[in-house]
Design a protein around this motif. Structure first.
Motif, mmCIF file in Angstrom:
data_model
loop_
_atom_site.group_PDB
_atom_site.id
_atom_site.type_symbol
_atom_site.label_atom_id
_atom_site.label_comp_id
_atom_site.label_asym_id
_atom_site.label_seq_id
_atom_site.Cartn_x
_atom_site.Cartn_y
_atom_site.Cartn_z
ATOM 1 N N ALA A 162 -12.925 15.282 -7.130
ATOM 2 C CA ALA A 162 -13.156 14.426 -8.288
ATOM 3 C C ALA A 162 -14.216 13.373 -7.967
ATOM 4 C CB ALA A 162 -11.848 13.746 -8.707
ATOM 5 N N LEU A 163 -14.906 12.893 -8.993
ATOM 6 C CA LEU A 163 -15.953 11.880 -8.851
ATOM 7 C C LEU A 163 -15.553 10.636 -9.618
ATOM 8 C CD1 LEU A 163 -19.037 14.194 -9.519
ATOM 9 C CD2 LEU A 163 -18.173 13.456 -7.286
ATOM 10 N N TYR A 164 -15.835 9.472 -9.023
ATOM 11 C CA TYR A 164 -15.500 8.195 -9.644
ATOM 12 C C TYR A 164 -16.724 7.286 -9.585
ATOM 13 C CZ TYR A 164 -10.812 9.989 -8.718
ATOM 14 O OH TYR A 164 -9.689 10.781 -8.661
ATOM 15 N N VAL A 165 -17.065 6.680 -10.723
ATOM 16 C CA VAL A 165 -18.207 5.767 -10.793
ATOM 17 C C VAL A 165 -17.745 4.434 -11.367
ATOM 18 C CG1 VAL A 165 -20.486 5.325 -11.763
ATOM 19 C CG2 VAL A 165 -19.849 7.659 -11.102
ATOM 20 N N ALA A 166 -17.929 3.356 -10.606
ATOM 21 C CA ALA A 166 -17.635 2.001 -11.067
ATOM 22 C C ALA A 166 -18.953 1.314 -11.400
ATOM 23 C CB ALA A 166 -16.889 1.219 -9.996
ATOM 24 N N TYR A 167 -18.976 0.576 -12.519
ATOM 25 C CA TYR A 167 -20.239 -0.046 -12.936
ATOM 26 C C TYR A 167 -19.980 -1.197 -13.899
ATOM 27 C CZ TYR A 167 -19.663 2.594 -17.313
ATOM 28 O OH TYR A 167 -19.185 3.095 -18.497
ATOM 29 N N SER A 168 -20.952 -2.100 -13.989
ATOM 30 C CA SER A 168 -20.921 -3.181 -14.958
ATOM 31 C C SER A 168 -21.381 -2.623 -16.294
ATOM 32 C CB SER A 168 -21.834 -4.319 -14.502
ATOM 33 O OG SER A 168 -21.823 -5.380 -15.432
ATOM 34 N N ASN A 169 -20.513 -2.671 -17.293
ATOM 35 C CA ASN A 169 -20.742 -1.995 -18.565
ATOM 36 C C ASN A 169 -21.631 -2.829 -19.484
ATOM 37 O OD1 ASN A 169 -20.527 -0.597 -21.010
ATOM 38 N ND2 ASN A 169 -18.435 0.053 -20.553
ATOM 39 N N ALA A 170 -22.809 -2.290 -19.814
ATOM 40 C CA ALA A 170 -23.745 -3.014 -20.679
ATOM 41 C C ALA A 170 -23.258 -3.085 -22.118
ATOM 42 C CB ALA A 170 -25.119 -2.335 -20.633
ATOM 43 N N GLN A 171 -22.337 -2.191 -22.497
ATOM 44 C CA GLN A 171 -21.825 -2.196 -23.860
ATOM 45 C C GLN A 171 -20.803 -3.310 -24.085
ATOM 46 O OE1 GLN A 171 -22.735 -0.281 -26.529
ATOM 47 N NE2 GLN A 171 -24.381 0.506 -25.227
ATOM 48 N N THR A 172 -20.137 -3.709 -23.024
ATOM 49 C CA THR A 172 -19.139 -4.778 -23.114
ATOM 50 C C THR A 172 -19.433 -5.784 -22.005
ATOM 51 O OG1 THR A 172 -17.651 -3.418 -21.776
ATOM 52 C CG2 THR A 172 -17.335 -3.374 -24.159
ATOM 53 N N PRO A 173 -20.329 -6.726 -22.240
ATOM 54 C CA PRO A 173 -20.770 -7.668 -21.207
ATOM 55 C C PRO A 173 -19.603 -8.349 -20.492
ATOM 56 C CG PRO A 173 -22.083 -7.918 -23.192
ATOM 57 C CD PRO A 173 -20.968 -6.982 -23.543
ATOM 58 N N SER A 174 -19.821 -8.596 -19.211
ATOM 59 C CA SER A 174 -18.853 -9.278 -18.348
ATOM 60 C C SER A 174 -17.661 -8.400 -17.972
ATOM 61 C CB SER A 174 -18.332 -10.578 -18.981
ATOM 62 O OG SER A 174 -19.402 -11.469 -19.220
ATOM 63 N N THR A 175 -17.761 -7.086 -18.224
ATOM 64 C CA THR A 175 -16.640 -6.214 -17.867
ATOM 65 C C THR A 175 -17.069 -5.143 -16.871
ATOM 66 O OG1 THR A 175 -17.016 -4.632 -19.666
ATOM 67 C CG2 THR A 175 -15.596 -6.533 -20.132
ATOM 68 N N LEU A 176 -16.118 -4.760 -16.047
ATOM 69 C CA LEU A 176 -16.306 -3.696 -15.075
ATOM 70 C C LEU A 176 -15.581 -2.462 -15.589
ATOM 71 C CD1 LEU A 176 -17.515 -3.272 -12.186
ATOM 72 C CD2 LEU A 176 -15.209 -3.681 -11.324
ATOM 73 N N SER A 177 -16.273 -1.324 -15.589
ATOM 74 C CA SER A 177 -15.696 -0.089 -16.105
ATOM 75 C C SER A 177 -15.700 1.006 -15.054
ATOM 76 C CB SER A 177 -16.466 0.400 -17.342
ATOM 77 O OG SER A 177 -16.306 -0.477 -18.433
ATOM 78 N N LEU A 178 -14.906 2.041 -15.311
ATOM 79 C CA LEU A 178 -14.837 3.207 -14.444
ATOM 80 C C LEU A 178 -14.956 4.454 -15.307
ATOM 81 C CD1 LEU A 178 -14.010 4.291 -11.482
ATOM 82 C CD2 LEU A 178 -11.762 4.619 -12.519
ATOM 83 N N VAL A 179 -15.796 5.405 -14.879
ATOM 84 C CA VAL A 179 -15.797 6.741 -15.475
ATOM 85 C C VAL A 179 -15.523 7.734 -14.355
ATOM 86 C CG1 VAL A 179 -17.286 6.251 -17.447
ATOM 87 C CG2 VAL A 179 -18.321 6.912 -15.275
#
Length: 207
Positions: A162-179
């Protein structure tokens, strides 16, 4: 006067075993820096990706804009334990301009190398290739957008592929997301909220 840009890479090789250590008299010092690539174009000041495989080879991915061109490519070099290969451009961002913050991960069981990067228009892009064909641009999958990113994302490959990517989400400022992907990057989940930072700040360089 043309600006000459040098890429330096320092390699530290740790060798275990009393016989080898005794023979080489390893003092633990760093080896001198080596010039492994030289260009009259431009290397970005963002992160490059260096990963090692189980065979002991190193795989280097870095953004490069050759002299006389306007777009960055992702270039690839590998170290076979003795020498570095010649650089080869393997990918171009579909947006035609920005390539930065490259991250690589190797799925050792499937022998596949996965790449993500911050592309043109703040798009988080993904591509993959068989590890043995990493230097062949035709072997890489068509880059796909898996998110909208600010700053530097991060990628890991799990032991189950499995692959996991953590990133600062430009769609929801100030939030950290995972896909994540459970099928080697063919399909990706919707963004999963992980955490938020104080108002007016942006999380960056997640790990």
């Amino acid at each position: 006067m043309r600006l000459r840009v040098l890429l330096f890479l320092i390699i530290l090789i740790s060798i275990a075993g009393t016989t080898v250590v005794s023979a080489q008299q390893n003092t633990g010092d760093w080896t001198p820096p080596q010039i492994i690539f030289q260009t009259e174009g431009t290397l970005t000041d963002s992160k490059m990706a260096l990963v090692g495989d189980q065979a002991g080879q190193l795989h280097l991915f870095f953004p490069h804009r050759p002299e006389g061109t306007t777009a960055y490519s992702i270039d690839y070099m590998y170290w076979d334990g003795i020498t570095w290969s010649e650089p080869n451009d393997i990918l171009v961002d579909p947006g035609g301009d920005v390539v930065s913050f490259i991250t690589a991960a190797i799925d050792e069981s499937a022998q596949v190398v996965h790449l993500i990067w911050h592309g043109t228009g703040d798009k988080l892009r993904y591509s993959s290739a068989p590890l043995t064909l990493a230097g062949n641009g035709r072997a890489w999958s068509r880059p796909q957008v898996i998110g909208d990113v600010v700053g530097e994302p991060h990628l890991i490959a799990g032991p189950d592929g499995a692959l996991y990517v953590a990133y600062s989400n430009a769609q929801t400022p100030s939030t950290l997301s995972l896909v994540f992907s459970t099928n080697a990057g063919k399909n990706w989940s919707s963004p999963v909220f992980v955490a938020s930072s104080p108002a007016g700040s942006v999380p960056d360089e997640p790990r």
